[in-house]
Scaffold this active site. Structure first.
Site, mmCIF file in Angstrom:
data_model
loop_
_atom_site.group_PDB
_atom_site.id
_atom_site.type_symbol
_atom_site.label_atom_id
_atom_site.label_comp_id
_atom_site.label_asym_id
_atom_site.label_seq_id
_atom_site.Cartn_x
_atom_site.Cartn_y
_atom_site.Cartn_z
ATOM 1 N N ASP A 15 3.317 0.859 69.875
ATOM 2 C CA ASP A 15 2.790 1.897 70.766
ATOM 3 C C ASP A 15 2.753 3.233 70.014
ATOM 4 O OD1 ASP A 15 1.944 2.903 73.230
ATOM 5 O OD2 ASP A 15 3.988 3.322 73.923
ATOM 6 N N ASP B 293 5.850 2.638 81.197
ATOM 7 C CA ASP B 293 7.196 2.820 80.663
ATOM 8 C C ASP B 293 8.071 3.556 81.684
ATOM 9 O OD1 ASP B 293 9.450 3.110 79.173
ATOM 10 O OD2 ASP B 293 8.588 4.387 77.629
HETATM 11 P P1 13P Z 1 4.198 6.285 81.434
HETATM 12 O O1 13P Z 1 5.061 7.395 80.945
HETATM 13 O O2 13P Z 1 3.292 6.726 82.522
HETATM 14 O O3 13P Z 1 4.982 5.064 81.817
HETATM 15 O O4 13P Z 1 3.223 5.838 80.207
HETATM 16 C C1 13P Z 1 3.697 4.999 79.188
HETATM 17 C C2 13P Z 1 2.766 4.915 78.041
HETATM 18 O O5 13P Z 1 1.636 5.343 78.065
HETATM 19 C C3 13P Z 1 3.271 4.265 76.827
HETATM 20 O O6 13P Z 1 2.354 4.333 75.779
HETATM 21 O O1 G3H Z 2 4.136 6.917 75.434
HETATM 22 C C1 G3H Z 2 5.337 6.976 75.288
HETATM 23 C C2 G3H Z 2 6.212 5.870 75.768
HETATM 24 O O2 G3H Z 2 6.639 6.113 77.084
HETATM 25 C C3 G3H Z 2 7.357 5.670 74.826
HETATM 26 O O3 G3H Z 2 8.304 6.668 74.966
HETATM 27 O O4 G3H Z 2 8.511 7.487 72.628
HETATM 28 O O5 G3H Z 2 10.303 7.956 74.343
HETATM 29 O O6 G3H Z 2 9.990 5.642 73.439
HETATM 30 P P1 G3H Z 2 9.335 6.972 73.756
HETATM 31 ZN ZN ZN Z 3 1.196 6.125 75.746
#
Ligand code: 13P
Ligand code: G3H
Ligand code: ZN
Length: 311
Positions: free
Chosen positions: A82, A258
């Site tokens: 991600d 997330d």
């Molecule tokens: P949220 O913070 O809305 O759960 O989005 C997660 C996300 O886009 C991870 O890449």
């Molecule tokens: O887009 C972000 C996701 O929610 C991941 O969050 O970078 O804190 O793990 P993080």
């Molecule tokens: Zn994201």
């Protein structure tokens, strides 16, 4: 059961009018809760790992935990990076066995985004790995980088064909008003998504999978529990579920979640701690956290993404 790419998943999702959930993972209980929900819902599944998750849990633990979850549940999983910030982290994940990576050049100029994304696509495709690119900037917090709503910008539909053709990406994340984190709209502000942009993008990219980031609904029932048991999250607000369901029926094939998982797990653990002050075995409260993840993911698959029974 096997590690799979998103190619077949997205083809079926595009034509079936649903989206596949991409859930962020950081530890064993989160992975177990999500994988067990996908098994029971008979749903396709993407587990995604951020740079922050790699730093917290270490890449080897995450990789082996995901492998263990496939062995335990018998389901296929796409393991996805991600928000890959550069070529090196994408290469590291490709070499480490991921089946999908995101290269996030959304904060760069159009030309720099294309150059970096194209380089990742060439390496990834040579290794059988698929790539998600991004055009447009979401507001909110990712990996401690806070993008204010003034600095966010919607995707420009007139750029998408050139971006996809020149980079060769397999899917495209776009900005239509979703944002990262638990505070997506100001109190009193009406949540809105630019469906007109999504429609225009879909018209220009026929049969091409679109991705929505920042798509937690910040489920009010969990915000309530958090606040009831000593937490402080006033004004936490997310994307209404019916809007996500609408997007999933259109060209959106992957929806990232997330914050809703974080919130549900925290709510369950806070409640457990409050109701059982005598407990000090982490398994007691983590089991409740894992169960909350299971319930949220099952709910999303069935009622929001529409991907139950589609594996
Ligand atoms: P949220 O913070 O809305 O759960 O989005 C997660 C996300 O886009 C991870 O890449
Ligand atoms: O887009 C972000 C996701 O929610 C991941 O969050 O970078 O804190 O793990 P993080
Ligand atoms: Zn994201």
């Amino acid at each position: 059961m096997a590690l799979v790419t998103t190619t077949e998943m997205f083809k079926k999702a595009y034509h079936g009018g649903y989206a596949v959930g991409a859930f962020n993972v950081n530890n064993m209980e989160i992975i177990q809760g999500i994988a067990e929900a996908a098994r029971d819902q008979k749903a396709p599944l993407i587990l995604q790992v951020s740079a922050g998750a790699r730093k917290y849990a270490k890449p080897a633990y995450l990789r082996h935990l995901v492998e263990a979850s496939m062995e335990d549940t018998g389901i296929d999983i796409c393991l996805h990076l991600d928000h890959g910030a550069d070529f090196d982290i994408c290469k590291d994940c490709i070499d480490g066995g991921f089946s999908s990576v995101m290269i996030d050049g959304s904060s760069k100029s159009f030309e720099d985004n294309i150059a970096m994304t194209k380089r990742v696509v060439e390496y990834a495709h040579a290794h059988g790995v698929v790539v998600e690119g991004e055009l447009g900037t979401l507001a909110g917090i990712e990996d401690d980088v806070n993008v204010s709503s003034e600095d966010s910008s919607y995707t420009k539909p007139e750029e998408v064909e050139e971006f996809v053709t020149r980079t060769g990406v397999d899917s495209l994340a776009i900005a239509i008003g979703t944002s990262h984190g638990a505070f997506k709209f100001k109190e009193g502000q009406k949540p809105q998504l630019r469906f007109d942009i999504l429609e225009e993008v879909a018209k220009r990219l026929p049969e091409f999978p679109i991705v929505l980031h920042g798509s937690s609904s910040v489920m009010p029932e969990y915000v309530k529990i958090v606040n009831e048991f000593g937490g402080r999250m006033p004004g936490a607000i997310g994307i209404p579920e019916e809007m996500l369901r609408e997007a999933a029926k259109m060209a959106v094939c992957k929806i990232n979640i997330d914050s809703d998982l974080r919130l549900a797990m925290t709510a369950a653990i806070r409640k457990h701690m409050f109701e059982h002050p005598e407990h000090f075995d982490p398994r007691q409260y983590l089991a409740d956290g894992r169960q909350a993840i299971y319930e949220v993911v099952s709910h999303k698959m069935k009622y929001v993404l529409g991907c139950s029974e589609k594996a």
